[in-house]
Design a protein around this motif. Structure first.
Motif, PDB file in Angstrom:
ATOM      1  N   GLY A  68       2.433  14.374  15.497  1.00 30.10           N
ATOM      2  CA  GLY A  68       2.296  14.301  13.802  1.00 30.10           C
ATOM      3  C   GLY A  68       3.269  13.347  12.916  1.00 30.10           C
ATOM      4  O   GLY A  68       3.327  13.288  11.760  1.00 30.10           O
ATOM      5  N   THR A  69       4.265  12.553  13.788  1.00 30.41           N
ATOM      6  CA  THR A  69       5.315  12.195  13.061  1.00 30.41           C
ATOM      7  C   THR A  69       5.264  10.580  13.328  1.00 30.41           C
ATOM      8  O   THR A  69       6.224   9.829  12.534  1.00 30.41           O
ATOM      9  CB  THR A  69       6.737  12.594  13.406  1.00 30.41           C
ATOM     10  N   GLU A  70       4.077  10.267  13.743  1.00 29.63           N
ATOM     11  CA  GLU A  70       4.086   8.631  14.085  1.00 29.63           C
ATOM     12  C   GLU A  70       3.929   7.950  12.564  1.00 29.63           C
ATOM     13  O   GLU A  70       3.107   8.247  11.804  1.00 29.63           O
ATOM     14  CB  GLU A  70       3.097   8.325  15.021  1.00 29.63           C
ATOM     15  N   SER A  71       4.752   6.659  12.348  1.00 26.28           N
ATOM     16  CA  SER A  71       4.509   6.040  11.297  1.00 26.28           C
ATOM     17  C   SER A  71       3.121   5.410  11.030  1.00 26.28           C
ATOM     18  O   SER A  71       2.579   4.844  11.881  1.00 26.28           O
ATOM     19  CB  SER A  71       5.425   5.004  10.957  1.00 26.28           C
ATOM     20  N   ARG A  72       2.560   5.431   9.890  1.00 25.67           N
ATOM     21  CA  ARG A  72       1.108   4.762   9.640  1.00 25.67           C
ATOM     22  C   ARG A  72       1.482   3.448   8.690  1.00 25.67           C
ATOM     23  O   ARG A  72       2.324   3.424   7.812  1.00 25.67           O
ATOM     24  CB  ARG A  72       0.096   5.612   8.947  1.00 25.67           C
ATOM     25  N   VAL A  73       0.651   2.586   8.971  1.00 28.57           N
ATOM     26  CA  VAL A  73       0.651   1.378   7.965  1.00 28.57           C
ATOM     27  C   VAL A  73      -0.172   1.607   6.615  1.00 28.57           C
ATOM     28  O   VAL A  73      -0.820   2.534   6.703  1.00 28.57           O
ATOM     29  CB  VAL A  73       0.115   0.099   8.334  1.00 28.57           C
ATOM     30  N   ARG A  74       0.288   1.155   5.520  1.00 30.69           N
ATOM     31  CA  ARG A  74      -0.427   1.268   4.319  1.00 30.69           C
ATOM     32  C   ARG A  74      -1.955   0.979   4.548  1.00 30.69           C
ATOM     33  O   ARG A  74      -2.343  -0.029   5.316  1.00 30.69           O
ATOM     34  CB  ARG A  74       0.075   0.654   3.283  1.00 30.69           C
ATOM     35  N   LYS A  75      -2.569   1.412   3.611  1.00 28.99           N
ATOM     36  CA  LYS A  75      -4.199   1.402   3.869  1.00 28.99           C
ATOM     37  C   LYS A  75      -4.533   0.054   3.548  1.00 28.99           C
ATOM     38  O   LYS A  75      -4.062  -0.470   2.607  1.00 28.99           O
ATOM     39  CB  LYS A  75      -5.076   2.186   3.155  1.00 28.99           C
ATOM     40  N   LEU A  76      -5.180  -0.631   4.432  1.00 28.00           N
ATOM     41  CA  LEU A  76      -5.470  -2.145   4.254  1.00 28.00           C
ATOM     42  C   LEU A  76      -6.513  -2.444   3.356  1.00 28.00           C
ATOM     43  O   LEU A  76      -6.758  -3.394   2.654  1.00 28.00           O
ATOM     44  CB  LEU A  76      -5.699  -2.724   5.649  1.00 28.00           C
ATOM     45  N   PHE A  77      -7.573  -1.432   3.393  1.00 25.29           N
ATOM     46  CA  PHE A  77      -8.934  -1.904   2.644  1.00 25.29           C
ATOM     47  C   PHE A  77      -9.264  -0.417   1.991  1.00 25.29           C
ATOM     48  O   PHE A  77      -9.134   0.481   2.324  1.00 25.29           O
ATOM     49  CB  PHE A  77      -9.999  -2.282   3.526  1.00 25.29           C
TER      50      PHE A  77
END
Length: 195
Positions: free
Chosen positions: A186-195
């Motif tokens: 649960g520590t993987e980075s996510r990109v910012r919401k695109l839509f």
């Protein structure tokens, strides 16, 4: 002997650290010491900005395309597949950075697109769709590269290219093992919401 020099040249092309050089000369930073420490497009994007990320992406894609064009000039599918494997090996284990390189996704897409544009386009679409839905670049990357051998089969590409597709899938998934561990934790980075 000609095959040897083409494959060697492809490895050296792959070893050119486009992402490292972009971050170094664009922002004056060593991308290996920031974020994930990976010498790749995503880490450049996150730490040097989107413009630098696009430049790094273009460089990594271009390496794959260049190696395939070079190999096609001197030989057929066997040489193209070997040169593609060499450029991807150079990208992943570059001689110019102490054999610590990127995860080969961008360069792999360049290679595949230069061999079969439909396969490259579909794999890229799988990546985009998955990243938009999950917001995990690593998940999109693993799914996209894993689809390549099956797409090559569907488009009836020659056996050397099928072997290349399997090579890409295996190496890319191996390179993403740390990401998969972070996903499970649960520590993987996510990109910012695109839509």
């Amino acid at each position: 002997m000609q095959y040897f020099w083409v494959v060697l040249a492809s490895y050296l092309i792959g070893s050119i650290p486009a992402s490292y050089l972009t971050a170094r000369y664009w922002k004056g930073i060593d991308i290996r010491n920031l974020g994930s420490g990976n010498v790749g497009t995503t880490n450049v994007w996150r730490n040097a900005g989107p413009v630098a990320g696009v430049v790094a992406l273009a460089g990594d894609l271009g390496k794959g395309v260049l190696a395939v064009i070079l190999a096609k000039h001197f030989g057929g599918p066997v040489l193209v597949a070997l040169s593609a494997m060499a450029v991807l090996t150079g990208h992943s284990w570059p001689i110019f950075l102490g054999f610590k390189g990127g995860k080969l996704v961008a360069t792999g897409v360049g290679v595949i697109a230069a061999i079969s544009l439909p396969v490259g386009a579909i794999a890229a679409a799988i990546w985009v769709f998955t990243v938009v839905v999950t917001r995990y670049v690593s998940v999109g990357s693993v799914l996209a590269v894993s689809s390549i051998p099956f797409l090559m089969l569907a488009f009836h590409l020659e056996r050397p290219y099928l072997a290349l597709g399997v090579f890409i899938a295996i190496i890319a998934v191996y390179k993403h093992i740390p990401n998969m561990k972070r996903l499970l934790a649960g520590t993987e980075s996510r990109v910012r919401k695109l839509f």
